[in-house]
Design a protein around this motif. Sequence first.
Motif, PDB file in Angstrom:
ATOM      1  N   LEU A  97       0.894  -1.115   0.126  1.00  0.00           N
ATOM      2  CA  LEU A  97      -0.105   0.014  -0.157  1.00  0.00           C
ATOM      3  C   LEU A  97       1.029   1.203  -0.189  1.00  0.00           C
ATOM      4  CD1 LEU A  97      -2.873  -0.966   2.601  1.00  0.00           C
ATOM      5  CD2 LEU A  97      -2.803  -1.275  -0.027  1.00  0.00           C
ATOM      6  N   SER A  98       2.073   1.357   0.761  1.00  0.00           N
ATOM      7  CA  SER A  98       2.909   2.443   0.803  1.00  0.00           C
ATOM      8  C   SER A  98       3.520   2.518  -0.326  1.00  0.00           C
ATOM      9  CB  SER A  98       3.789   2.255   2.058  1.00  0.00           C
ATOM     10  OG  SER A  98       3.340   1.947   3.222  1.00  0.00           O
ATOM     11  N   SER A  99       3.779   1.679  -1.378  1.00  0.00           N
ATOM     12  CA  SER A  99       4.616   1.651  -2.642  1.00  0.00           C
ATOM     13  C   SER A  99       3.609   2.464  -3.415  1.00  0.00           C
ATOM     14  CB  SER A  99       5.302   0.252  -2.897  1.00  0.00           C
ATOM     15  OG  SER A  99       6.080  -0.213  -2.018  1.00  0.00           O
ATOM     16  N   ALA A 100       2.312   1.856  -3.329  1.00  0.00           N
ATOM     17  CA  ALA A 100       1.572   2.515  -4.312  1.00  0.00           C
ATOM     18  C   ALA A 100       1.126   3.999  -4.173  1.00  0.00           C
ATOM     19  CB  ALA A 100       0.178   1.534  -4.100  1.00  0.00           C
ATOM     20  N   ALA A 101       1.089   4.178  -2.714  1.00  0.00           N
ATOM     21  CA  ALA A 101       0.706   5.668  -2.271  1.00  0.00           C
ATOM     22  C   ALA A 101       2.096   6.525  -2.756  1.00  0.00           C
ATOM     23  CB  ALA A 101       0.681   5.813  -0.992  1.00  0.00           C
ATOM     24  N   ARG A 102       3.093   6.079  -2.868  1.00  0.00           N
ATOM     25  CA  ARG A 102       4.427   6.634  -3.040  1.00  0.00           C
ATOM     26  C   ARG A 102       4.684   6.936  -4.416  1.00  0.00           C
ATOM     27  NH1 ARG A 102       7.139   3.596   1.198  1.00  0.00           N
ATOM     28  NH2 ARG A 102       7.183   5.042   3.064  1.00  0.00           N
ATOM     29  N   ASP A 103       3.867   6.198  -5.108  1.00  0.00           N
ATOM     30  CA  ASP A 103       3.715   6.168  -6.676  1.00  0.00           C
ATOM     31  C   ASP A 103       2.725   7.183  -7.281  1.00  0.00           C
ATOM     32  OD1 ASP A 103       5.243   5.420  -8.924  1.00  0.00           O
ATOM     33  OD2 ASP A 103       3.805   3.626  -9.316  1.00  0.00           O
ATOM     34  N   GLY A 104       1.973   7.835  -6.361  1.00  0.00           N
ATOM     35  CA  GLY A 104       0.971   8.523  -6.776  1.00  0.00           C
ATOM     36  C   GLY A 104      -0.421   7.985  -6.956  1.00  0.00           C
ATOM     37  N   VAL A 105      -0.811   6.776  -6.428  1.00  0.00           N
ATOM     38  CA  VAL A 105      -2.012   6.320  -6.340  1.00  0.00           C
ATOM     39  C   VAL A 105      -2.767   6.809  -5.224  1.00  0.00           C
ATOM     40  CG1 VAL A 105      -3.306   4.068  -6.097  1.00  0.00           C
ATOM     41  CG2 VAL A 105      -1.128   4.087  -7.443  1.00  0.00           C
ATOM     42  N   ASP A 106      -4.122   7.177  -5.354  1.00  0.00           N
ATOM     43  CA  ASP A 106      -4.666   7.776  -4.350  1.00  0.00           C
ATOM     44  C   ASP A 106      -5.398   6.381  -3.498  1.00  0.00           C
ATOM     45  OD1 ASP A 106      -6.606   8.776  -2.522  1.00  0.00           O
ATOM     46  OD2 ASP A 106      -7.960   9.444  -4.038  1.00  0.00           O
ATOM     47  N   VAL A 107      -4.591   6.093  -2.436  1.00  0.00           N
ATOM     48  CA  VAL A 107      -4.694   4.845  -1.509  1.00  0.00           C
ATOM     49  C   VAL A 107      -5.756   5.566  -0.226  1.00  0.00           C
ATOM     50  CG1 VAL A 107      -3.933   3.070  -0.337  1.00  0.00           C
ATOM     51  CG2 VAL A 107      -2.710   3.766  -2.388  1.00  0.00           C
ATOM     52  N   ARG A 108      -6.623   4.862  -0.052  1.00  0.00           N
ATOM     53  CA  ARG A 108      -7.593   5.264   1.051  1.00  0.00           C
ATOM     54  C   ARG A 108      -7.792   4.058   2.328  1.00  0.00           C
ATOM     55  NH1 ARG A 108     -11.319  10.350  -0.860  1.00  0.00           N
ATOM     56  NH2 ARG A 108     -10.130  11.214  -2.344  1.00  0.00           N
ATOM     57  N   LEU A 109      -7.713   4.351   3.482  1.00  0.00           N
ATOM     58  CA  LEU A 109      -8.102   3.063   4.297  1.00  0.00           C
ATOM     59  C   LEU A 109      -9.228   3.677   5.105  1.00  0.00           C
ATOM     60  CD1 LEU A 109      -7.700   0.102   5.364  1.00  0.00           C
ATOM     61  CD2 LEU A 109      -6.027   1.078   6.762  1.00  0.00           C
ATOM     62  N   LEU A 110     -10.288   2.748   5.314  1.00  0.00           N
ATOM     63  CA  LEU A 110     -11.667   3.161   6.099  1.00  0.00           C
ATOM     64  C   LEU A 110     -11.580   2.081   6.937  1.00  0.00           C
ATOM     65  CD1 LEU A 110     -13.998   5.031   6.860  1.00  0.00           C
ATOM     66  CD2 LEU A 110     -15.371   3.965   5.206  1.00  0.00           C
ATOM     67  N   VAL A 111     -11.617   2.374   8.482  1.00  0.00           N
ATOM     68  CA  VAL A 111     -11.481   1.440   9.482  1.00  0.00           C
ATOM     69  C   VAL A 111     -12.511   1.837  10.433  1.00  0.00           C
ATOM     70  CG1 VAL A 111      -9.603   0.528   8.916  1.00  0.00           C
ATOM     71  CG2 VAL A 111      -9.599   2.329  10.538  1.00  0.00           C
ATOM     72  N   PRO A 112     -13.106   0.956  11.418  1.00  0.00           N
ATOM     73  CA  PRO A 112     -13.975   1.571  12.435  1.00  0.00           C
ATOM     74  C   PRO A 112     -13.179   2.509  13.302  1.00  0.00           C
ATOM     75  CG  PRO A 112     -13.734  -0.908  12.443  1.00  0.00           C
ATOM     76  CD  PRO A 112     -12.792  -0.557  11.434  1.00  0.00           C
ATOM     77  N   GLY A 113     -14.114   3.343  13.993  1.00  0.00           N
ATOM     78  CA  GLY A 113     -13.640   4.334  14.913  1.00  0.00           C
ATOM     79  C   GLY A 113     -14.021   3.749  16.261  1.00  0.00           C
ATOM     80  N   ALA A 114     -14.770   2.784  16.375  1.00  0.00           N
ATOM     81  CA  ALA A 114     -15.055   2.015  17.633  1.00  0.00           C
ATOM     82  C   ALA A 114     -15.425   0.716  17.485  1.00  0.00           C
ATOM     83  CB  ALA A 114     -16.330   2.854  18.525  1.00  0.00           C
ATOM     84  N   SER A 115     -14.607  -0.352  17.935  1.00  0.00           N
ATOM     85  CA  SER A 115     -14.745  -1.756  17.347  1.00  0.00           C
ATOM     86  C   SER A 115     -15.352  -2.562  18.395  1.00  0.00           C
ATOM     87  CB  SER A 115     -13.493  -2.217  17.018  1.00  0.00           C
ATOM     88  OG  SER A 115     -13.334  -3.630  16.815  1.00  0.00           O
ATOM     89  N   GLY A 175     -19.822   6.328  12.994  1.00  0.00           N
ATOM     90  CA  GLY A 175     -20.998   5.855  13.305  1.00  0.00           C
ATOM     91  C   GLY A 175     -21.066   4.498  14.084  1.00  0.00           C
ATOM     92  N   SER A 176     -21.970   3.584  13.944  1.00  0.00           N
ATOM     93  CA  SER A 176     -21.746   2.392  14.766  1.00  0.00           C
ATOM     94  C   SER A 176     -20.581   1.551  14.118  1.00  0.00           C
ATOM     95  CB  SER A 176     -23.255   1.636  14.509  1.00  0.00           C
ATOM     96  OG  SER A 176     -23.379   1.361  13.328  1.00  0.00           O
ATOM     97  N   MET A 177     -20.634   0.163  14.684  1.00  0.00           N
ATOM     98  CA  MET A 177     -19.552  -0.521  14.316  1.00  0.00           C
ATOM     99  C   MET A 177     -19.512  -0.753  12.629  1.00  0.00           C
ATOM    100  SD  MET A 177     -17.123  -2.693  14.492  1.00  0.00           S
ATOM    101  CE  MET A 177     -16.158  -3.719  13.642  1.00  0.00           C
ATOM    102  N   LEU A 178     -18.376  -0.503  12.187  1.00  0.00           N
ATOM    103  CA  LEU A 178     -18.098  -0.587  10.583  1.00  0.00           C
ATOM    104  C   LEU A 178     -17.713  -2.096  10.426  1.00  0.00           C
ATOM    105  CD1 LEU A 178     -17.854   0.718   7.613  1.00  0.00           C
ATOM    106  CD2 LEU A 178     -15.344   0.944   8.344  1.00  0.00           C
ATOM    107  N   HIS A 179     -18.353  -2.993   9.597  1.00  0.00           N
ATOM    108  CA  HIS A 179     -18.018  -4.166   9.529  1.00  0.00           C
ATOM    109  C   HIS A 179     -17.796  -4.769   8.210  1.00  0.00           C
ATOM    110  CE1 HIS A 179     -19.065  -8.859  10.065  1.00  0.00           C
ATOM    111  NE2 HIS A 179     -18.343  -8.554  11.213  1.00  0.00           N
TER     112      HIS A 179
END
Length: 477
Positions: free
Chosen positions: A257-275, A303-307
């Motif tokens: 993922l880091s290599s893709a981002a450094r190469d200019g790819v718009d890499v995004r990761l959405l995870v729960p705020g409260a698990s 929001g609520s749990m992101l599953h």
Amino acid sequence: MDEPRKTFPVVEQAFARASGAPLITGNEVRLLKDAGQNYPAWLGAIRAAEHTIHFESYIIHDDATGQEFARALVARARSGVRVRVIYDWLGAVGKTGRRFWRDLRAAGVEVRGFNPPGLSSPFAWLARDHRKMLAVDGRVAFVTGLCVGRHWVGDPARGIEPWRDTGVAVRGPAVAALEEAFARMWALAAGSPAPGTSRLARDRAAPAGHMAMRVIASAPGTAAVYRLDQLIAAAARRTLWLTDAYFVGTATYVQALSSAARDGVDVRLLVPGASDIWLLRGLSRAGYRPLLEAGVRVYEWNGSMLHAKTAVADGRWARVGSTNLNLQSWFGNWELDVAVEDEGFAQAMERMYLDDLTRATEITLSARSRVVRTAPSPRRRARRRGSAGRAAAGAVSIGSAVSAAVTGRRALGPAEARIMGGAGVALVALALLGLVWPRLIAVPVAVIALWLALGLLLHARSLHRERAETAKREDRD
């Protein structure tokens, strides 16, 4: 990936080999968001079933939601439909009692609990059936991240939002592949195949649309989705947007993922705020820093749990299913995902992703390189009990972190300090117990050793019999 598929035969071949799944054309795939869209579609298909219902779910809770599904399954079984249900033995612990399954069986539903513990394979129970799918009459199938239970429905009267999750409805030739995946799991759980499953699906697998897709039915040790995820991270040219419920990335995946981002790819990761698994939340956050430093944008759901477990790349490739981005899902479980190669579907996934980000908070690095939220944290939520399988995933990840600390094979992030501290305190407590009350340590160790010994002896006897039978057959020949 944004050019016509036929110009990339090598990439196409790599996708097939990495996932172990051929590209299946002629399908219709419909995106379903949350229980509000998934459950009515599932129940509608069940109630309209004429021949077979094949339902596989990691957890079916014995609550109002689970009982609604049970009534629908029972009604079709009593009307002559062949209804088969697979649930995961460990997933059901504390969620569903024996009476629930007994009532289904009494009504004619064929039920199998997957992979209960046994002496022949003392630790095989750690590998779980984490799949979630429903196939009806060989005509329509659903692949999803949702289990069945009240968490996904919520409780508006009490101000409890439903869990955020994603699934798909599939029609066309890919349904046959999904039915075959179910048949293989049924054979593992029941010890015998499900008669007529594959034939019925193939007979009804007429083209239903223009979408191409892969059915990725992974098993422990195959790492099919892991290999595909690595390949997508390498192949993405413009965008790679990920949603995951229990993210604990391996060093190689974080690097991809880091290599893709450094190469200019718009890499995004959405995870729960409260698990619902507090420990996994800490492990997930431990991995933010290298991603953020490489330019990956990280968001926490408010929001609520992101599953949900989804990915969308370059506006033409998308994955939906049961696989989380962690070691247990990638290497230890039976999982089921679909990878859809269609611009219209991928763009719908992108729109849904952008909509989700309106309810998320971006995580950034401060001027002092500290990981910070760009807005106040959401209201603290009551801690929920997670499943045993997800706890197992947490244990695997803790083991990885402790191993890294001992061997020095990878750098540990500041967020892992609490994990290391907790592990250190636990080991000190264990040592003190051993010194003061040796039996408290000796007895459990002896029980585990006896369990392992019996398992090895039974396995050795089975292999010896197999060798003797092979020798007899060779003598007759």
